[in-house]
Design an enzyme around this catalytic site. Structure first.
Site, PDB file in Angstrom:
ATOM      1  N   LYS A 103       4.784   9.874 -59.341  1.00  0.00           N
ATOM      2  CA  LYS A 103       4.443  10.281 -57.972  1.00  0.00           C
ATOM      3  C   LYS A 103       3.031   9.827 -57.599  1.00  0.00           C
ATOM      4  CE  LYS A 103       7.501  14.324 -57.921  1.00  0.00           C
ATOM      5  NZ  LYS A 103       7.590  15.792 -57.886  1.00  0.00           N
ATOM      6  N   SER A 121      10.600  19.890 -55.497  1.00  0.00           N
ATOM      7  CA  SER A 121       9.163  19.597 -55.393  1.00  0.00           C
ATOM      8  C   SER A 121       8.701  19.347 -53.956  1.00  0.00           C
ATOM      9  CB  SER A 121       8.815  18.389 -56.260  1.00  0.00           C
ATOM     10  OG  SER A 121       9.504  17.242 -55.824  1.00  0.00           O
TER      11      SER A 121
END
Length: 806
Positions: A727, A684
């Site tokens: 996140k 990511s």
């Protein structure tokens, strides 16, 4: 003059409340009277020469009955004889005259007196064929009863055979057989003779059936007793022989008897009972002090201590469970709703098997405490097994009983400690099990958590099946990545998100601070902590998904307050956000520091870890060289591949990005992730590395207050990622205002906490060009903006000096 009891009339007469006794008309019977009000009623009846009304009492425990405690139908009786017994008891003989209906209870002291309406009996007429058949059937059934019932007078049958009145037969038999008082009262209240005899016949059939079963049980017990006596004589002879041989021990026989008694009393399955009886017989043949006998005793003790057939009564109520969960936990609304749905299904289908819940979330978010709350809501015993670091399969399945010191596994041991067959077993830290040459404990758990297998779970020590199907399993884990796929397939995963700052504030106020104050001996008036202090504590002294560090810091504040109360002789300590620096030292985190600057080659990435989301900086530096690419920061293979893919994409788009086409020959690129001691890997960080490289190669700074997550391909496509909820919470904690995410992750925005969604600006992208357009400023834009700010500041300062000169 005798009254005519064949007509209906109303009289006032004394009343005796009978406990456990029913008197019928046309029957002569004697009984003992002990209560003072009953004795006075007898004396009044004898003095006035009046009859007495005998009526049953509903509740035998009531000492001073009132109208509501008495039946309405009783027997008007004549007192024939009174005999005073030693003590205060009186034995009385009465003759039932007719039925009576209690109209009104006029007095309750010093004795009971009531208005009674007599109910005359129907005169016996010619019986129909159906009535005659009923009488004959009753004769036969009563004859069977007299044969089975002990201590039955032989003349009872003669009295019954001598009468053809169905009402009299029913009354006489009901008076002279042993059955429940409520059944006798039902016969007494039936006024129609034939119906009364039908009811009695049904009751008599039931009593004969019960007596037959009782006789069969007695015969069986008598046969078993004779077998036991034979065994006893043989054992006594064997004991004498062993004593002659010097092998006998004083307590050996009693020990074997105790084992057999426990086996007989335990609710064991047939195969288990047979196995344990064989072990006892083997133990009887072993010398008392041998090592094998010790192993057998240990085995029998463990097996007989298990709660075979013992279950706690489960109380499933969704509303009460909701109250328990809301009282114990703040927030976690989706998790609570899922747990309540699970309980609602169990409320509709209590026999539903096989639901295993796995609570997954960062440390300190309340996984274990939620499981404890569920156990409290269900009124189940709780057993907790910590699986962290367990690498031996025998910890789950137990050790073979082939040596001294062997023991069952943790599953069976915890059920034994819980004391019931249907506890709630909490398997903590299921993601942290290991495996080595001694076996794989995760593979052993496959049988435990499989509904098709755990009804016959075999522990290596027990060697007999134990039913785990009634056990409710709840497991906890920080991540599902390290849980083997077959084991994860047996569990339903419920994810617990990280807490927002507002949720942490409420948790601290409602739970943590009162808990720490009580722990440190402080009451509500001695310590006051403002909301501002708690907010500052959360923002500047903690950086976590859960609340454990926050709890420790609150405990530190309580200790500081206790010190002041004791040493400085103050009655109350108030703590605000301005006091934290003096009490806890300088702040450990500065959330806004990373987002105040626009830096070249530095990008804020977002990473998911097992302890929640983290802000991950990516630094890229470009220096003259020969085209080398260096990657540092303890990176994994996936992240290294992302860096090479980003570089290939930039080379393919160099002309559009304003980068010299031969930069890869004349420039060395160094990609670094700070905190090199922490391993980093994952798919990511692609767009963050791409943005940092472009920024470093063009000299254009990255916008302030921005963070991003997503993978990039060679063609510049932005691929979706996981862990978006954690996140985004990390971005909010660190003062980020804008988050760039892949467009394919738009569906995951619904899972994000509403507070986070309102605080952040989400930018959806599906191409790397969109990321660069949003994140990178024009090369001279930052310099012009700084000059404009400096000019504005100079003008403001100039006006201020002019104002001072005036």
């Amino acid at each position: 003059m005798e009254k005519d009891w064949t007509t209906q009339q109303v009289d006032t007469m004394p009343v005796i409340a009978l406990r456990g006794l029913t008197i019928f008309p046309n029957v002569l019977i004697h009984f003992d009277v002990a209560r003072e009000i009953s004795i006075k009623a007898l004396e009044e009846a004898m003095t006035a020469g009046s009859p007495v009304f005998l009526v049953g009492q509903k509740d035998l425990a009531v000492e001073k009955p009132e109208a509501k405690d008495l039946y309405t139908v009783g027997t008007v009786s004549k007192v024939r004889q009174i005999l005073r017994m030693p003590g205060d008891n009186v034995r009385v003989m009465v003759e039932g005259l007719c039925r009576g209906n209690l109209e009104e209870l006029k007095r309750t002291s010093p004795y009971l007196e009531a208005v009674v309406r007599t109910i005359p009996g129907e005169k016996a007429g010619h019986n129909s064929a159906k009535t005659e058949a009923l009488i004959r059937s009753t004769y036969e059934m009563f004859q069977q009863y007299t044969e089975l019932a002990p201590k039955t007078a032989p003349d009872l049958l003669i009295n019954v055979l001598a009468s053809e009145d169905p009402g009299y037969i029913a009354d006489f038999i009901a008076q002279n057989i042993a059955m429940r008082n409520s059944d006798k009262q039902a016969v007494l209240e039936e006024l129609r003779p034939v119906r009364r005899l039908e009811r009695l016949y049904r009751l008599l059939c039931r009593e004969v059936e019960i007596l037959g079963l009782d006789m069969e049980i007695q015969n069986r017990a008598r046969e078993q007793m004779s077998d036991n006596q034979r065994d006893y004589y043989l054992r006594e002879q064997l004991k004498a022989i062993q004593a002659e041989l010097g092998e006998g021990e004083g307590g050996a026989d009693s020990e074997l008897g105790d084992y057999r008694k426990k086996i007989a009393q335990a609710k064991l399955p047939d195969d288990v009972r047979e196995r344990l009886e064989k072990e006892v017989n083997r133990l009887a043949k072993q010398p008392y002090g041998s090592s094998e006998a010790t192993v057998m005793r240990n085995y029998l003790d463990v097996c007989l201590e298990l709660p075979w057939g013992k279950r706690t009564k489960e109380k499933i109520s969704v509303e009460s469970a909701r109250k328990v969960l809301d009282h114990d936990h703040f927030g976690l609304e989706k998790v609570k709703e899922r747990v309540l749905e699970f309980l609602a299904v169990r409320q509709l289908t209590p026999d539903l098997k096989g639901q295993v819940i796995c609570l997954v979330g960062p440390p300190g978010v309340g996984k274990t405490s939620i499981a404890m709350s569920v156990a409290r809501a269900l009124h189940r015993k709780l057993g907790r097994i910590s699986l962290g670091g367990v690498s031996d399969e025998a910890e789950i399945r137990g050790h073979r009983k082939t040596y001294v010191g062997s023991m069952p596994g943790r599953i069976i041991s915890t059920i034994n400690q819980a004391g019931s067959c249907n506890p709630l077993l909490l398997l903590d830290e299921i993601d942290k099990m290991g495996s080595d040459h001694r076996g794989d404990p995760a593979a052993a758990l496959l049988e435990v958590l499989d509904v098709e297998q755990n009804s016959t779970f075999r522990d290596n020590f027990l060697e007999v099946p134990f039913d785990l199907s009634d056990v409710l399993f709840i497991t906890t884990a920080n991540t599902t990545e390290t849980i083997p796929r077959p084991l994860l397939d047996r569990m339903e995963v419920i994810e617990l998100p990280s807490y927002t700052d507002e949720e942490k504030l409420q948790i601290a106020k409602r739970h943590l601070l009162p808990k720490e104050m009580k722990r440190h001996g402080l009451n509500k008036t001695q310590l006051k902590v403002s909301d501002g202090a708690i907010r500052e504590l959360i923002a500047s002294y903690t950086r976590e998904s859960g609340v454990r560090v926050l709890e420790r810091n609150l405990g530190s504040l309580c200790r500081k307050a206790a010190m002041k109360l004791v040493s400085e002789d103050v009655k109350q300590v108030r703590i605000t956000d301005k006091d934290l620096k003096n009490l806890l030292g300088a702040p450990k985190y500065y959330p806004e520091r990373q987002v105040l600057e626009e830096r070249v080659g530095v990008v804020n990435g977002l990473a998911w870890t097992s302890v929640g989301g983290e802000l991950l900086e990516v630094e890229v530096n470009v220096v003259p060289g020969s085209g080398k690419v260096e990657l540092t920061g303890n990176l994994g293979d996936v992240m290294k591949e992302s860096a090479h893919a980003a570089l290939s994409f930039i080379r393919s788009q160099a002309d559009r990005l304003g980068i010299p086409a031969d930069f890869y020959k004349e420039k060395d690129i160094h990609v670094h992730f700070p905190e090199g001691a922490v391993p980093k890997d994952g798919p990511s960080a692609g767009i963050a590395i791409t943005t940092a490289m472009v920024s470093a190669l063009t000299g254009a700074p990255v916008r302030r207050g921005i963070a991003m997550t997503g993978e990039v391909t060679l063609r510049g496509r932005v691929l979706p990622i996981g862990g978006l909820r954690e996140k985004t919470m990390a971005a909010l904690r660190n003062g980020i205002q804008t988050v760039i995410i892949p467009a394919d992750n738009e569906k995951d925005l619904d899972e994000i906490d509403q507070t986070v969604r309102n605080a952040l600006n989400f930018v959806l992208v599906d191409q790397a060009e969109q990321v660069l357009a949003q994140a990178i400023l024009a090369p001279g834009a930052a310099l012009e903006r700084d000059k404009a700010l400096d000019s504005k500041l100079s003008d403001t300062q100039g006006r201020g000096h002019a104002h001072l000169r005036q």
